[in-house]
Design a protein around this motif. Structure first.
Motif, PDB file in Angstrom:
ATOM      1  N   VAL A 124       0.882  -1.161   0.000  1.00 21.93           N
ATOM      2  CA  VAL A 124       0.000   0.000   0.000  1.00 21.93           C
ATOM      3  C   VAL A 124       0.921   1.213   0.000  1.00 21.93           C
ATOM      4  CG1 VAL A 124      -1.747   1.317   1.262  1.00 21.93           C
ATOM      5  CG2 VAL A 124      -1.802  -1.192   1.299  1.00 21.93           C
ATOM      6  N   CYS A 125       0.736   2.074  -0.990  1.00 20.98           N
ATOM      7  CA  CYS A 125       1.556   3.286  -1.088  1.00 20.98           C
ATOM      8  C   CYS A 125       0.670   4.478  -0.778  1.00 20.98           C
ATOM      9  CB  CYS A 125       2.141   3.418  -2.491  1.00 20.98           C
ATOM     10  SG  CYS A 125       3.106   4.926  -2.698  1.00 20.98           S
ATOM     11  N   LYS A 126       0.952   5.132   0.329  1.00 23.23           N
ATOM     12  CA  LYS A 126       0.212   6.331   0.723  1.00 23.23           C
ATOM     13  C   LYS A 126       1.095   7.528   0.408  1.00 23.23           C
ATOM     14  CE  LYS A 126      -2.367   8.416   4.462  1.00 23.23           C
ATOM     15  NZ  LYS A 126      -2.806   8.291   5.850  1.00 23.23           N
ATOM     16  N   SER A 127       0.562   8.429  -0.395  1.00 23.24           N
ATOM     17  CA  SER A 127       1.324   9.581  -0.857  1.00 23.24           C
ATOM     18  C   SER A 127       0.575  10.870  -0.528  1.00 23.24           C
ATOM     19  CB  SER A 127       1.528   9.464  -2.370  1.00 23.24           C
ATOM     20  OG  SER A 127       2.152  10.605  -2.880  1.00 23.24           O
ATOM     21  N   THR A 128       1.300  11.832   0.023  1.00 23.91           N
ATOM     22  CA  THR A 128       0.732  13.145   0.302  1.00 23.91           C
ATOM     23  C   THR A 128       1.508  14.178  -0.496  1.00 23.91           C
ATOM     24  OG1 THR A 128       0.105  12.483   2.536  1.00 23.91           O
ATOM     25  CG2 THR A 128       0.219  14.852   2.097  1.00 23.91           C
ATOM     26  N   SER A 129       0.783  15.016  -1.210  1.00 25.01           N
ATOM     27  CA  SER A 129       1.379  16.097  -1.998  1.00 25.01           C
ATOM     28  C   SER A 129       0.937  17.420  -1.398  1.00 25.01           C
ATOM     29  CB  SER A 129       0.914  16.035  -3.452  1.00 25.01           C
ATOM     30  OG  SER A 129       1.242  14.795  -4.003  1.00 25.01           O
TER      31      SER A 129
END
Length: 158
Positions: free
Chosen positions: A113-118
């Motif tokens: 699971v890849c959680k990304s915040t921009s």
């Protein structure tokens, strides 16, 4: 300066260590190979690839020519990575920088699971459009899916 952020979560059947190695550690060579229609090159211009390093990305057939990324953190053991776009025409006249934080964890099904915040940091009171955020999200997803497809097709890579 204002800031707008969004988070997205992507899942894939690849183990976290392989995703981190391909997406982060080996991205300088892998990304231009997988997305040659968009990415011309990714070159390390300062540092050793770890925190504090600067990379320059050159694009093919894009509205952007180059951007420079600064690696903020890289923890290969805990599968975390953060970097910021600090220079380049992708920032335009309204953005000071764009920062990305990524955490990859094992999924219960055996993949990742890849959680990304921009985070988009604007200059002054400028607003960031929903359109720009959507475009950034789509590009990030496309890159992730290209790496996933490569790793599925090449089980011995990384």
């Amino acid at each position: 300066m204002g800031a707008t952020s969004f988070t997205q979560e992507l899942t894939c059947p690849i183990a976290p260590a392989r995703i981190v190695k391909a997406l982060i550690v080996e991205s300088n060579t892998l990304i231009p190979k997988l997305l040659p229609q968009f990415i011309k090159s990714v070159d390390l211009v300062q540092g050793d690839g770890g925190a504090g390093s600067i990379e320059q990305v050159k694009f093919h057939r894009s509205q952007y020519k180059t951007v420079r990324h600064k690696v903020e953190t890289l923890d290969k053991d805990n599968f975390t990575y953060s970097y910021s776009i600090i220079e380049g025409d992708a920032l335009g006249t309204t953005l000071e920088k764009i920062s990305y934080e990524m955490k990859i964890s094992a999924s219960p099904e055996g993949g990742s699971v890849c959680k990304s915040t921009s985070k988009y940091f604007t200059i002054g009171e400028a607003d960031i459009t929903e359109e720009k955020i959507k475009a950034g999200k789509e590009k990030a997803s496309a890159m992730f899916k290209a790496i996933e497809a490569y790793l599925l097709a090449n089980p011995d890579a990384y």
